[in-house]
Design a protein around this motif. Structure first.
Motif, mmCIF file in Angstrom:
data_model
loop_
_atom_site.group_PDB
_atom_site.id
_atom_site.type_symbol
_atom_site.label_atom_id
_atom_site.label_comp_id
_atom_site.label_asym_id
_atom_site.label_seq_id
_atom_site.Cartn_x
_atom_site.Cartn_y
_atom_site.Cartn_z
ATOM 1 N N MET A 59 8.237 24.393 50.773
ATOM 2 C CA MET A 59 7.091 24.012 49.950
ATOM 3 C C MET A 59 6.382 22.785 50.519
ATOM 4 O O MET A 59 5.151 22.735 50.588
ATOM 5 C CB MET A 59 7.563 23.718 48.521
ATOM 6 N N ARG A 71 4.459 23.799 53.705
ATOM 7 C CA ARG A 71 3.281 24.659 53.527
ATOM 8 C C ARG A 71 2.249 24.098 52.557
ATOM 9 O O ARG A 71 1.044 24.349 52.709
ATOM 10 C CB ARG A 71 3.727 26.042 53.024
ATOM 11 N N GLU A 72 2.713 23.363 51.541
ATOM 12 C CA GLU A 72 1.798 22.930 50.479
ATOM 13 C C GLU A 72 1.568 21.426 50.453
ATOM 14 O O GLU A 72 0.720 20.956 49.705
ATOM 15 C CB GLU A 72 2.332 23.388 49.114
ATOM 16 N N ARG A 93 3.578 16.757 47.207
ATOM 17 C CA ARG A 93 3.058 16.459 45.873
ATOM 18 C C ARG A 93 4.194 16.655 44.885
ATOM 19 O O ARG A 93 5.097 17.472 45.136
ATOM 20 C CB ARG A 93 1.878 17.377 45.515
ATOM 21 N N ASN A 103 5.351 20.119 44.141
ATOM 22 C CA ASN A 103 5.942 20.853 45.261
ATOM 23 C C ASN A 103 7.360 20.406 45.584
ATOM 24 O O ASN A 103 8.007 20.980 46.461
ATOM 25 C CB ASN A 103 5.071 20.687 46.510
ATOM 26 N N PHE A 162 6.531 30.354 46.899
ATOM 27 C CA PHE A 162 5.890 29.488 45.912
ATOM 28 C C PHE A 162 6.559 29.583 44.538
ATOM 29 O O PHE A 162 6.472 28.654 43.733
ATOM 30 C CB PHE A 162 4.407 29.870 45.798
#
Length: 334
Positions: free
Chosen positions: A83, A86-87, A90, A93, A296
């Motif tokens: 996570m 890729r994201e 935060r 995440n 996700f």
């Protein structure tokens, strides 16, 4: 026998709850309690098995939870790393990573208590394990029932299809997550149209501080660019939260038809919580989930559970405090 009767009773409560309103968290808890009572009943049958088989089953029952917990912790930590990669970093995440590390910490605490045999540490560990057990039970209830809820189909005609927003990227672009919701909504519209019914599609989402236009407008533009009839779209452009999505969309639907029926579209990880919110806000409709990338889902599911847990915070935090207080009382008696 009593455990089996208790399991049947909880399962009956579950069935009645689903028939009355499938959008209830109590249904998930009843199903979980029915399963726990069934397992207790089956464990009570162990003494009827041959001696060697009893030993084998006992070993499996002791090892399976330990191995399962360690595998789960490793999977969550690995997913957390994915996570972040890729994201980005935060808080939302990091949930699967934090969950995995929490499991490792609890296991380490338990092992330390067993090795040191410190009475204080044993009491503290016992309270922590009970709290974690309670939360884990609710989490498993949530996950299992959410899985079932996604598969309970609505076959009747509806007047509206409401698509919940999820934010834009770059200020004006529909991201893949939201595009999946819109594509799912269009598929539902087409299925209704094939039966001779054309519902109104409501795109729901206001304008965030980092967005150049209301989210509902970008959602409508995405659909129209794909050939969806513009005259069948209504834009709800004031909402900022899921609850506002539903309340403001409800006002639009009620004004058009007080006896409306609707379908609400979101992503599958969000479907059950959206259904609970729809029930709480008095929206007459069920929620359909759109597919989400597998990597996700773990963090997203944990986030959804935390939100549901805190929705019933008086009961849940009360139980956790009661467990902690019981541990403290036990420690004071040492």
């Amino acid at each position: 026998m009593f455990a089996y009767l208790l399991s049947a009773l909880f399962f009956a409560f579950f069935l009645v709850g689903v028939l009355r309103d499938r959008r209830r968290f109590g249904n998930a808890v009843y199903l979980g309690l029915a399963f726990v009572a069934l397992v207790v009943g089956l464990l009570g049958e162990l003494d009827r098995l041959p001696g060697p088989l009893v030993t084998a089953v006992t070993v499996v029952l002791m090892l399976a939870p330990a191995v399962g917990v360690l595998v789960l912790a490793g999977a969550l930590v690995s997913n957390g790393a994915t996570m972040v990669r890729r994201e980005g970093i935060r808080p939302a995440n990091l949930l699967s990573l934090l969950a995995g590390l929490t499991i490792v910490a609890v296991v380490a605490l338990l092992v330390t208590a067993l090795i040191t045999r410190s009475r204080t540490l044993i009491v503290v560990t016992g309270a922590v394990v009970l709290v974690v057990g309670y939360v884990s039970f609710l989490f498993l209830c949530f996950v299992c029932y959410a899985f079932l809820y996604e598969r309970l189909r609505v076959r009747r005609s509806v007047d509206f299809v409401v698509v919940l927003g999820s934010g834009l990227v770059g200020g004006d672009t529909v991201p893949p997550l939201l595009a999946g919701r819109l594509d799912r909504a269009r598929a539902l519209f087409d299925a209704q149209a094939a039966r001779g019914n054309q519902p109104v599609l409501i795109t729901s989402g206001g304008q965030g501080p980092d967005e150049n236009l209301p989210e509902s407008h970008a959602m409508a533009d995405y659909l129209i660019a794909g050939g969806f009839p513009a005259e069948r779209i209504v834009r709800e452009d004031r909402s900022r939260t899921t609850e506002e999505n539903l309340l403001f969309s409800k006002a639009i639907m009620t004004a058009a038809d007080p006896d409306y029926r609707c379908l609400i579209v979101t992503n599958n990880f969000h479907a059950f919580r959206a259904a609970l919110t729809a029930r709480r806000t008095g929206v007459r409709g069920h929620v359909i989930g759109a597919p989400t990338a597998p990597y996700f889902r773990p963090s997203a599911t944990i986030r959804e559970f935390v939100a549901v847990f805190l929705t019933y915070k008086v009961v849940n935090l009360g139980v956790c405090l009661l467990i902690a207080a019981s541990g403290m009382a036990a420690w004071l008696r040492l």
